[in-house]
Write a protein that holds these residues in place. Structure first.
Motif, PDB file in Angstrom:
ATOM      1  N   LEU A  66      10.532  88.450  55.241  1.00  0.00           N
ATOM      2  CA  LEU A  66       9.211  88.501  55.857  1.00  0.00           C
ATOM      3  C   LEU A  66       9.155  87.588  57.075  1.00  0.00           C
ATOM      4  CD1 LEU A  66       6.317  89.492  55.878  1.00  0.00           C
ATOM      5  CD2 LEU A  66       5.722  87.634  54.277  1.00  0.00           C
ATOM      6  N   LYS A  67       9.653  86.362  56.945  1.00  0.00           N
ATOM      7  CA  LYS A  67       9.696  85.457  58.083  1.00  0.00           C
ATOM      8  C   LYS A  67      10.563  86.031  59.206  1.00  0.00           C
ATOM      9  CE  LYS A  67       8.822  80.874  56.139  1.00  0.00           C
ATOM     10  NZ  LYS A  67       9.395  79.508  55.965  1.00  0.00           N
ATOM     11  N   THR A  68      11.687  86.619  58.825  1.00  0.00           N
ATOM     12  CA  THR A  68      12.580  87.202  59.841  1.00  0.00           C
ATOM     13  C   THR A  68      11.877  88.319  60.596  1.00  0.00           C
ATOM     14  OG1 THR A  68      14.510  86.676  58.474  1.00  0.00           O
ATOM     15  CG2 THR A  68      14.815  88.305  60.213  1.00  0.00           C
ATOM     16  N   TYR A  69      11.152  89.162  59.857  1.00  0.00           N
ATOM     17  CA  TYR A  69      10.431  90.259  60.513  1.00  0.00           C
ATOM     18  C   TYR A  69       9.332  89.715  61.411  1.00  0.00           C
ATOM     19  CZ  TYR A  69       7.415  94.287  61.179  1.00  0.00           C
ATOM     20  OH  TYR A  69       6.619  95.260  61.738  1.00  0.00           O
ATOM     21  N   GLN A  70       8.598  88.729  60.927  1.00  0.00           N
ATOM     22  CA  GLN A  70       7.499  88.179  61.713  1.00  0.00           C
ATOM     23  C   GLN A  70       7.994  87.444  62.961  1.00  0.00           C
ATOM     24  OE1 GLN A  70       5.616  85.785  58.705  1.00  0.00           O
ATOM     25  NE2 GLN A  70       4.140  87.397  58.153  1.00  0.00           N
ATOM     26  N   ALA A  71       9.187  86.804  62.861  1.00  0.00           N
ATOM     27  CA  ALA A  71       9.686  86.011  63.985  1.00  0.00           C
ATOM     28  C   ALA A  71      10.517  86.836  64.956  1.00  0.00           C
ATOM     29  CB  ALA A  71      10.519  84.826  63.475  1.00  0.00           C
ATOM     30  N   ALA A  72      11.261  87.830  64.433  1.00  0.00           N
ATOM     31  CA  ALA A  72      12.201  88.529  65.303  1.00  0.00           C
ATOM     32  C   ALA A  72      12.116  90.050  65.220  1.00  0.00           C
ATOM     33  CB  ALA A  72      13.638  88.092  64.955  1.00  0.00           C
ATOM     34  N   ARG A  73      11.415  90.574  64.217  1.00  0.00           N
ATOM     35  CA  ARG A  73      11.262  92.015  64.024  1.00  0.00           C
ATOM     36  C   ARG A  73      12.553  92.693  63.553  1.00  0.00           C
ATOM     37  NH1 ARG A  73       5.997  93.244  63.258  1.00  0.00           N
ATOM     38  NH2 ARG A  73       4.701  92.069  64.734  1.00  0.00           N
ATOM     39  N   THR A  74      13.672  92.483  64.248  1.00  0.00           N
ATOM     40  CA  THR A  74      14.917  93.170  63.907  1.00  0.00           C
ATOM     41  C   THR A  74      16.048  92.163  63.691  1.00  0.00           C
ATOM     42  OG1 THR A  74      15.625  93.428  66.211  1.00  0.00           O
ATOM     43  CG2 THR A  74      14.228  95.167  65.289  1.00  0.00           C
ATOM     44  N   GLU A  75      17.124  92.653  63.059  1.00  0.00           N
ATOM     45  CA  GLU A  75      18.296  91.800  62.833  1.00  0.00           C
ATOM     46  C   GLU A  75      18.946  91.388  64.154  1.00  0.00           C
ATOM     47  OE1 GLU A  75      21.104  93.594  60.262  1.00  0.00           O
ATOM     48  OE2 GLU A  75      19.692  93.883  58.604  1.00  0.00           O
ATOM     49  N   ALA A  96      29.234  81.489  63.189  1.00  0.00           N
ATOM     50  CA  ALA A  96      28.452  81.070  62.025  1.00  0.00           C
ATOM     51  C   ALA A  96      28.397  82.204  61.007  1.00  0.00           C
ATOM     52  CB  ALA A  96      27.044  80.666  62.447  1.00  0.00           C
ATOM     53  N   ARG A  97      28.215  81.815  59.756  1.00  0.00           N
ATOM     54  CA  ARG A  97      27.983  82.764  58.668  1.00  0.00           C
ATOM     55  C   ARG A  97      26.590  82.467  58.110  1.00  0.00           C
ATOM     56  NH1 ARG A  97      30.928  81.722  54.536  1.00  0.00           N
ATOM     57  NH2 ARG A  97      31.103  83.820  53.674  1.00  0.00           N
ATOM     58  N   PHE A  98      25.757  83.500  58.028  1.00  0.00           N
ATOM     59  CA  PHE A  98      24.366  83.306  57.614  1.00  0.00           C
ATOM     60  C   PHE A  98      23.875  84.523  56.836  1.00  0.00           C
ATOM     61  CE2 PHE A  98      24.078  85.814  61.399  1.00  0.00           C
ATOM     62  CZ  PHE A  98      22.934  86.575  61.271  1.00  0.00           C
ATOM     63  N   ARG A  99      22.700  84.380  56.269  1.00  0.00           N
ATOM     64  CA  ARG A  99      22.063  85.510  55.573  1.00  0.00           C
ATOM     65  C   ARG A  99      20.551  85.423  55.787  1.00  0.00           C
ATOM     66  NH1 ARG A  99      19.793  84.773  50.518  1.00  0.00           N
ATOM     67  NH2 ARG A  99      19.865  82.630  49.702  1.00  0.00           N
ATOM     68  N   ILE A 100      19.905  86.547  55.585  1.00  0.00           N
ATOM     69  CA  ILE A 100      18.447  86.608  55.718  1.00  0.00           C
ATOM     70  C   ILE A 100      17.852  86.196  54.381  1.00  0.00           C
ATOM     71  CG2 ILE A 100      16.476  88.095  56.200  1.00  0.00           C
ATOM     72  CD1 ILE A 100      18.310  89.824  57.905  1.00  0.00           C
ATOM     73  N   ALA A 101      17.355  84.969  54.313  1.00  0.00           N
ATOM     74  CA  ALA A 101      16.820  84.435  53.054  1.00  0.00           C
ATOM     75  C   ALA A 101      15.375  84.851  52.835  1.00  0.00           C
ATOM     76  CB  ALA A 101      16.954  82.909  53.047  1.00  0.00           C
ATOM     77  N   ASP A 102      14.623  84.939  53.904  1.00  0.00           N
ATOM     78  CA  ASP A 102      13.205  85.330  53.805  1.00  0.00           C
ATOM     79  C   ASP A 102      12.972  86.477  54.782  1.00  0.00           C
ATOM     80  OD1 ASP A 102      10.455  85.590  53.764  1.00  0.00           O
ATOM     81  OD2 ASP A 102      10.097  83.427  53.631  1.00  0.00           O
ATOM     82  N   LEU A 132      21.881  70.912  61.137  1.00  0.00           N
ATOM     83  CA  LEU A 132      20.838  70.975  62.155  1.00  0.00           C
ATOM     84  C   LEU A 132      20.442  72.423  62.445  1.00  0.00           C
ATOM     85  CD1 LEU A 132      19.056  69.473  64.162  1.00  0.00           C
ATOM     86  CD2 LEU A 132      20.971  69.510  65.796  1.00  0.00           C
ATOM     87  N   THR A 133      21.437  73.318  62.521  1.00  0.00           N
ATOM     88  CA  THR A 133      21.146  74.735  62.777  1.00  0.00           C
ATOM     89  C   THR A 133      20.366  75.351  61.627  1.00  0.00           C
ATOM     90  OG1 THR A 133      23.196  74.900  64.070  1.00  0.00           O
ATOM     91  CG2 THR A 133      22.189  76.957  63.366  1.00  0.00           C
ATOM     92  N   ASN A 134      20.753  75.024  60.393  1.00  0.00           N
ATOM     93  CA  ASN A 134      20.066  75.571  59.221  1.00  0.00           C
ATOM     94  C   ASN A 134      18.615  75.104  59.173  1.00  0.00           C
ATOM     95  OD1 ASN A 134      20.010  77.059  56.771  1.00  0.00           O
ATOM     96  ND2 ASN A 134      20.143  75.141  55.631  1.00  0.00           N
ATOM     97  N   GLU A 135      18.408  73.843  59.555  1.00  0.00           N
ATOM     98  CA  GLU A 135      17.042  73.308  59.570  1.00  0.00           C
ATOM     99  C   GLU A 135      16.166  74.060  60.571  1.00  0.00           C
ATOM    100  OE1 GLU A 135      14.799  69.084  60.677  1.00  0.00           O
ATOM    101  OE2 GLU A 135      16.959  69.122  60.276  1.00  0.00           O
ATOM    102  N   ARG A 136      16.716  74.354  61.746  1.00  0.00           N
ATOM    103  CA  ARG A 136      15.938  75.044  62.772  1.00  0.00           C
ATOM    104  C   ARG A 136      15.808  76.535  62.494  1.00  0.00           C
ATOM    105  NH1 ARG A 136      18.548  72.209  68.231  1.00  0.00           N
ATOM    106  NH2 ARG A 136      17.587  70.151  67.897  1.00  0.00           N
ATOM    107  N   ALA A 137      16.827  77.109  61.834  1.00  0.00           N
ATOM    108  CA  ALA A 137      16.795  78.557  61.573  1.00  0.00           C
ATOM    109  C   ALA A 137      15.887  78.916  60.411  1.00  0.00           C
ATOM    110  CB  ALA A 137      18.219  79.061  61.287  1.00  0.00           C
ATOM    111  N   ALA A 138      15.432  77.907  59.662  1.00  0.00           N
ATOM    112  CA  ALA A 138      14.550  78.204  58.524  1.00  0.00           C
ATOM    113  C   ALA A 138      13.262  78.870  58.982  1.00  0.00           C
ATOM    114  CB  ALA A 138      14.246  76.919  57.761  1.00  0.00           C
ATOM    115  N   SER A 139      12.820  78.548  60.184  1.00  0.00           N
ATOM    116  CA  SER A 139      11.588  79.177  60.694  1.00  0.00           C
ATOM    117  C   SER A 139      11.783  80.661  60.964  1.00  0.00           C
ATOM    118  CB  SER A 139      11.145  78.477  61.978  1.00  0.00           C
ATOM    119  OG  SER A 139      12.141  78.588  62.987  1.00  0.00           O
ATOM    120  N   LEU A 140      13.017  81.105  61.065  1.00  0.00           N
ATOM    121  CA  LEU A 140      13.312  82.528  61.265  1.00  0.00           C
ATOM    122  C   LEU A 140      13.588  83.235  59.949  1.00  0.00           C
ATOM    123  CD1 LEU A 140      15.762  82.293  64.322  1.00  0.00           C
ATOM    124  CD2 LEU A 140      13.296  82.729  64.354  1.00  0.00           C
TER     125      LEU A 140
END
Length: 293
Positions: free
Chosen positions: A98-107, A90-96, A149-157
């Motif tokens: 703050l959410k990424t930090y709150q959900a996973a802390r690190t890349e 997959a190819r992705f980017r960190i869009a938010d 489907l993956t993009n929809e679920r990954a939005a929470s991250l």
């Protein structure tokens, strides 16, 4: 150096340390989150020089570029109960951030969570499709559905999935070997059928050729017999004509031919009476070749 000078130097050093602890930079490839004792305070996405509270706030950097995730191959079950091994990325980017930090802390943690989401999405989508459609059917449509489907679920991250690709879809090694053996057996059966058909056709061709040879030879023998019979009849007629024209010469010629046939062989032995009729040409005192009466 007096105490006043030393105090000035200490103040300068402390000031430099304070300024250094208060400044931080964000380049074009990064975005940052300023946290205070682990609690996010603000998000910085603009590149350049920024300020923070020294010794109290810390800066967490996250990548701003498009990232790649190579998902480990997984075994899925199609709707026709056929097992498949799927290799994807997959190819992705960190869009938010703050959410990424709150959900996973690190890349790294975010990538691990995204991999699990992708694996779940792949299983869910492919479970409704038959093996033939997955392997050689509308794969682009399947990748689009998995990506959505993956993009929809990954939005929470705080992640945005730009693309999902199925690199390889194969049967498990054991199934592949079984299918290969079945295909090999089928090809051997087809080859045996073709060879049997070829042998049957070869026998038919040979039978036709043998029949034509027999017919040709029979016709040739018949024509030869006819020609030989005509030749024998013509020879008999010629002999008869010759005999009718000069019977004495013809008898003389026949006698000489008999002498040549019997006496011309070195291993021929004849036991005859001296006055035998066979030697009448030698016994004729006049030498005219006439038989004795």
């Amino acid at each position: 150096m007096n105490a006043k000078a030393i105090s000035g130097i200490v103040v300068l050093v402390l000031g430099a340390l304070l300024v250094g602890a208060s400044l931080y930079t964000v380049n074009e490839r990064q975005q940052a989150i300023v946290v205070q004792f682990g609690d996010p305070q603000r998000t910085v996405v603009e590149p350049g020089l920024h300020f923070k509270t020294p010794f109290v706030e810390q800066v967490i950097y996250l990548d701003k570029r498009i990232l790649s995730l190579d998902v480990r191959p997984q075994e899925v079950l199609a709707s026709d109960q056929r097992r498949l091994v799927v290799d994807s990325f997959a190819r992705f980017r960190i869009a938010d951030p703050l959410k990424t930090y709150q959900a996973a802390r690190t890349e790294t943690n975010a990538s691990d969570l995204l991999e699990k989401i992708m694996q779940s999405s792949i299983r869910q989508v492919l479970a409704n499709e038959r093996m033939t459609a997955i392997v050689s059917g509308s794969r682009s449509e399947l990748m689009k559905r998995i990506s959505e489907l993956t993009n929809e679920r990954a939005a929470s991250l705080g992640l945005e999935v730009l693309e999902v690709r199925l690199k390889r879809v194969d049967l498990p090694a054991a199934n592949s070997q079984s299918i290969f053996q079945r295909m090999e057996t089928e090809r051997q059966r087809e080859a045996a059928e073709k060879r049997a058909e070829g042998q049957e056709q070869a026998l038919a061709i040979r039978a036709i050729a043998d029949r034509k040879v027999a017919e040709t030879l029979a016709e040739a023998r018949r024509e030869a017999a006819v020609i030989r019979g005509e030749a024998d009849a013509e020879a008999t007629r010629i002999f008869a004509d010759a005999y009718g024209q000069d019977p004495e010469f013809f008898e003389f010629y026949r006698t000489l031919s008999a002498y040549r046939a019997t006496l011309g062989k070195s291993d021929t032995r004849l036991v005859l009476s001296p006055d035998s009729e066979f030697f009448h040409l030698f016994l004729d005192p006049n030498g005219n070749g006439k038989r004795r009466k």
